[in-house]
Design an enzyme around this catalytic site. Structure first.
Site, mmCIF file in Angstrom:
data_model
loop_
_atom_site.group_PDB
_atom_site.id
_atom_site.type_symbol
_atom_site.label_atom_id
_atom_site.label_comp_id
_atom_site.label_asym_id
_atom_site.label_seq_id
_atom_site.Cartn_x
_atom_site.Cartn_y
_atom_site.Cartn_z
ATOM 1 N N THR A 290 0.839 -1.218 0.000
ATOM 2 C CA THR A 290 0.000 0.000 0.000
ATOM 3 C C THR A 290 0.867 1.259 0.000
ATOM 4 O O THR A 290 0.503 2.263 -0.597
ATOM 5 C CB THR A 290 -0.983 0.039 1.198
ATOM 6 O OG1 THR A 290 -0.250 -0.140 2.402
ATOM 7 C CG2 THR A 290 -2.046 -1.033 1.083
ATOM 8 N N CYS B 45 -7.992 -17.758 -27.266
ATOM 9 C CA CYS B 45 -6.666 -18.275 -27.623
ATOM 10 C C CYS B 45 -6.573 -18.524 -29.136
ATOM 11 O O CYS B 45 -7.460 -19.141 -29.725
ATOM 12 C CB CYS B 45 -6.420 -19.566 -26.853
ATOM 13 S SG CYS B 45 -4.861 -20.343 -27.270
ATOM 14 N N HIS C 235 -0.294 -16.619 -5.420
ATOM 15 C CA HIS C 235 -1.459 -16.226 -6.223
ATOM 16 C C HIS C 235 -1.055 -15.804 -7.635
ATOM 17 O O HIS C 235 -1.750 -15.022 -8.278
ATOM 18 C CB HIS C 235 -2.243 -15.118 -5.500
ATOM 19 C CG HIS C 235 -2.843 -15.586 -4.207
ATOM 20 N ND1 HIS C 235 -3.272 -14.750 -3.207
ATOM 21 C CD2 HIS C 235 -3.083 -16.854 -3.746
ATOM 22 C CE1 HIS C 235 -3.749 -15.472 -2.196
ATOM 23 N NE2 HIS C 235 -3.630 -16.742 -2.499
ATOM 24 N N ILE D 168 0.714 -10.161 -6.279
ATOM 25 C CA ILE D 168 0.860 -10.481 -7.695
ATOM 26 C C ILE D 168 1.622 -9.375 -8.409
ATOM 27 O O ILE D 168 1.695 -9.343 -9.624
ATOM 28 C CB ILE D 168 -0.546 -10.655 -8.324
ATOM 29 C CG1 ILE D 168 -1.423 -9.415 -8.040
ATOM 30 C CG2 ILE D 168 -1.232 -11.894 -7.769
ATOM 31 C CD1 ILE D 168 -2.786 -9.456 -8.705
#
Ligand code: NAD
Length: 263
Positions: free
Chosen positions: A35, A163, A130, A112
């Site tokens: 943060t 994809c 994660h 992440i």
């Protein structure tokens, strides 16, 4: 010391001593460590859950509902824009310094954003439970797409295509609610948590499972458990030391004390 939350000199010195004496230290981080770098966490006031509905961003919704998928990509585009320019802060640099000092076995992170690596931690010491936000993969064949390519598409207001190889859905290589954690990172994080003698949690509400089992695992295996967080967490009661404060403040003082040996 147990469960107390004053962040005085005595506790800084005690944690510095524990770090110096530790055989294996694991640092476990959450969104709160970032943060100070300008990245919102999930649960603080003004955090991501004030702006997005967590259910809407879940994995089952992503794969089943085109409207939720569009919301997800909007959320992602916003995050990418902020995270791309984010720099590590004092807490990340303090953690990187611990590695330089030979006082760190691993960083296990729920984040992440890649800021631990950017601060100087070796990639092989960082276990991203994660995933990371800089890759986009096909959910069916795992083919890799560059995030720049997808980001450009979103910036132009276009839909993310399927994809090109197999027609599967593309998704950032991050773990959404309802999606499994990367097996290897989780296995290694569990192994390291079960054998360390000091486990320090920084900036995590410790409510997101299975990641939040790791501090309990370390504690049950005999490690000292330290929690550094702005707000109380459900594991404060079993911690050996709790700092209720800012990650950057606490970690920079602790690591300075380790460096100078003045504890
Ligand atoms: P969380 O939002 O549940 O909890 C963050 C905690 O950090 C809160 O308890 C808050 O009080 C505390 N905090 C905030 N700023 C702090 C500071 N400067 N110093 C000390 N404490 C501070 O986040 P979480 O526990 O990491 O778990 C939720 C999920 O958040 C994870 O799955 C992670 O993937 C995701 N997430 C990651 C990022 C990122 O990579 N930067 C950002 C948002 C969310």
């Amino acid at each position: 010391m147990k469960g107390r939350d004053n962040s005085g000199r005595d506790k800084i010195a005690a944690l510095a001593r524990w770090l110096s004496e530790s055989r294996e230290t694991v640092i476990f981080t959450g969104a709160g460590i970032s943060t100070e770098s300008g990245l919102a966490d999930f649960r603080s006031p003004g955090g991501i859950w004030d702006r997005f509905d967590p259910n809407e961003l879940s994995y089952p919704r992503f794969v089943s509902n085109p409207v939720s998928r569009r919301t997800y990509w909007k959320f992602y585009r916003e995050n990418w824009k902020v995270s791309r320019d984010a720099e590590p802060n004092r807490a990340h640099y303090a953690v990187a310094k611990l590695e330089q000092l030979g006082k760190l076995s691993a960083v296990v992170t729920q984040n992440i954003d890649g800021l631990h690596q950017k601060a100087g931690n070796s990639p092989e010491k960082v276990f991203e439970l994660h995933g990371n936000m800089w890759e986009v993969r096909c959910l069916s064949c795992n083919d890799l797409y560059s995030w720049e390519e997808i980001f450009k598409l979103l910036e132009e207001g276009k839909e993310v295509y399927n994809c090109k190889l197999c027609g599967g859905l593309l998704k950032p290589a991050t773990v959404s609610f309802g999606q499994s954690l990367p097996e290897e990172a989780l296995r290694e994080a569990q192994r390291l948590s079960g054998r360390c003698d000091l486990f320090i949690c920084i900036g995590s509400s410790l409510v997101v499972y299975p990641a939040a089992y790791l501090p309990e695992k370390a504690k049950n295996a005999g490690a000292k458990l330290v929690i550094i967080n702005r707000e109380p967490t459900p594991l404060d009661q079993i911690a050996d030391m709790v700092f209720r404060g800012e990650a950057g403040d606490v970690m920079s003082q602790v690591v300075k004390t380790v460096e100078t040996g003045t504890f």
